[in-house]
Scaffold this active site. Structure first.
Site, PDB file in Angstrom:
ATOM      1  N   ILE A 272       0.867  -1.179   0.000  1.00 19.76           N
ATOM      2  CA  ILE A 272       0.000   0.000   0.000  1.00 19.76           C
ATOM      3  C   ILE A 272       0.903   1.228   0.000  1.00 19.76           C
ATOM      4  CG2 ILE A 272      -1.668   1.318   1.358  1.00 19.76           C
ATOM      5  CD1 ILE A 272      -2.706  -1.419   2.392  1.00 19.76           C
TER       6      ILE A 272
ATOM      7  N   HIS B 196      -6.423  -3.960 -11.078  1.00 18.52           N
ATOM      8  CA  HIS B 196      -7.019  -4.704  -9.964  1.00 18.52           C
ATOM      9  C   HIS B 196      -7.945  -5.766 -10.531  1.00 18.52           C
ATOM     10  CE1 HIS B 196      -8.609  -5.516  -6.007  1.00 18.52           C
ATOM     11  NE2 HIS B 196      -9.817  -5.499  -6.536  1.00 18.52           N
TER      12      HIS B 196
HETATM   13  C1  GRF Z   1      -2.688  -9.312 -11.398  1.00 19.07           C
HETATM   14  O1  GRF Z   1      -3.740 -10.233 -11.443  1.00 19.07           O
HETATM   15  C2  GRF Z   1      -3.186  -7.975 -11.002  1.00 19.07           C
HETATM   16  O2  GRF Z   1      -4.549  -7.772 -11.248  1.00 19.07           O
HETATM   17  C3  GRF Z   1      -2.968  -7.916  -9.527  1.00 19.07           C
HETATM   18  O3  GRF Z   1      -1.835  -8.690  -9.302  1.00 19.07           O
HETATM   19  C4  GRF Z   1      -1.690  -9.655 -10.325  1.00 19.07           C
HETATM   20  C5  GRF Z   1      -0.265  -9.592 -10.791  1.00 19.07           C
HETATM   21  O4  GRF Z   1       0.082 -10.679 -11.585  1.00 19.07           O
HETATM   22  N1  GRF Z   1      -2.859  -6.561  -9.078  1.00 19.07           N
HETATM   23  P1  GRF Z   1       1.503 -10.697 -12.333  1.00 19.07           P
HETATM   24  O5  GRF Z   1       2.578 -10.590 -11.281  1.00 19.07           O
HETATM   25  O6  GRF Z   1       1.518  -9.571 -13.303  1.00 19.07           O
HETATM   26  O7  GRF Z   1       1.526 -12.050 -13.005  1.00 19.07           O
END
Ligand code: GRF
Length: 217
Positions: free
Chosen positions: A96, A113
């Site tokens: 955060i 997200h």
């Molecule tokens: C994604 O699903 C995103 O929505 C979330 O964290 C995940 C990251 O995945 N915030 P990666 O590390 O890009 O594979």
């Protein structure tokens, strides 16, 4: 930024599959920006390997080494200073951000997200969608403000929830669409169409009252 390519920092904590989609789309010319630096708060994040494979500069700043959120965030900002970044892309960055950091980079931080915000801020989104019996799920790109997962919405990718799928199945499908919508949103920022103004997302000078939306299978 007006006369040169947008310079992005990508902040990660883990696998970095979204980082990889940026790397791939920049490499093949679908996305016009430069990935100036990758920042991880975890030394074991696989995304650091992805950055190395693509010969992109990276730095690991471990949050545990700092006494509080803001001092960690200031260390990130110090690291970013020498890369003159225009845009920060949070891509699975599991920290955060402090009010200081959000203010320092106001209007220049995007996050993705895995839910159709404003529904399901926070964690475990896929399981919560299944438990609620929702028909639609997806992911949202938004500007980052001090409110967790609460900044103005930019672009959503939607998909129908399929009977019989579990949370892991849904996560896989959502991630696949993220790899398309996040570079699309970053491209809109990089070419100057997307801006943050007075707390709103603006596209081509007009306030985005609703996020752009793309449907997926
Ligand atoms: C994604 O699903 C995103 O929505 C979330 O964290 C995940 C990251 O995945 N915030 P990666 O590390 O890009 O594979």
């Amino acid at each position: 930024m007006s006369n040169s390519r947008c310079r992005a920092a990508i902040l990660i904590s883990g696998s970095g599959s979204n980082l990889q989609s940026f790397i791939d789309q920049v490499a093949d010319g679908r996305l016009e920006l430069d990935i100036a630096i990758v920042v991880s708060n975890r030394p074991d994040a696989f995304g650091l390997q992805r950055a190395a494979n693509a010969e992109i500069a990276s730095v690991c700043i471990e949050h545990a080494a700092y006494p509080d959120r803001e001092s960690f965030d200031r260390a990130i900002a110090n690291a970013l200073d020498e890369y003159s970044v225009d845009l920060l892309l949070l891509a699975g960055f599991m920290r955060i951000l402090s009010p200081w950091f959000v203010k320092h980079y106001e209007g220049r931080i995007l996050n993705i997200h895995p839910a159709l915000l404003p529904a399901y801020p926070g964690l475990d989104t896929h399981q919560r969608v299944l438990e609620a019996g929702d028909e639609w799920h997806g992911s949202t790109v938004h500007f980052v403000t001090e409110e967790l997962d609460g900044g103005p919405l930019v672009l959503q990718g939607r998909l129908p929830v399929t009977a019989g799928q579990n949370a892991a199945d849904l996560a896989t499908r959502v991630q696949a669409l993220e790899h398309q919508i996040y570079p699309e949103a970053a491209g809109l920022f990089a070419d100057g169409q997307l801006r943050f103004c007075n707390g709103n997302a603006m596209l081509g000078g007009e306030t985005l009252n609703e996020p752009l939306s793309r449907d997926f299978e």
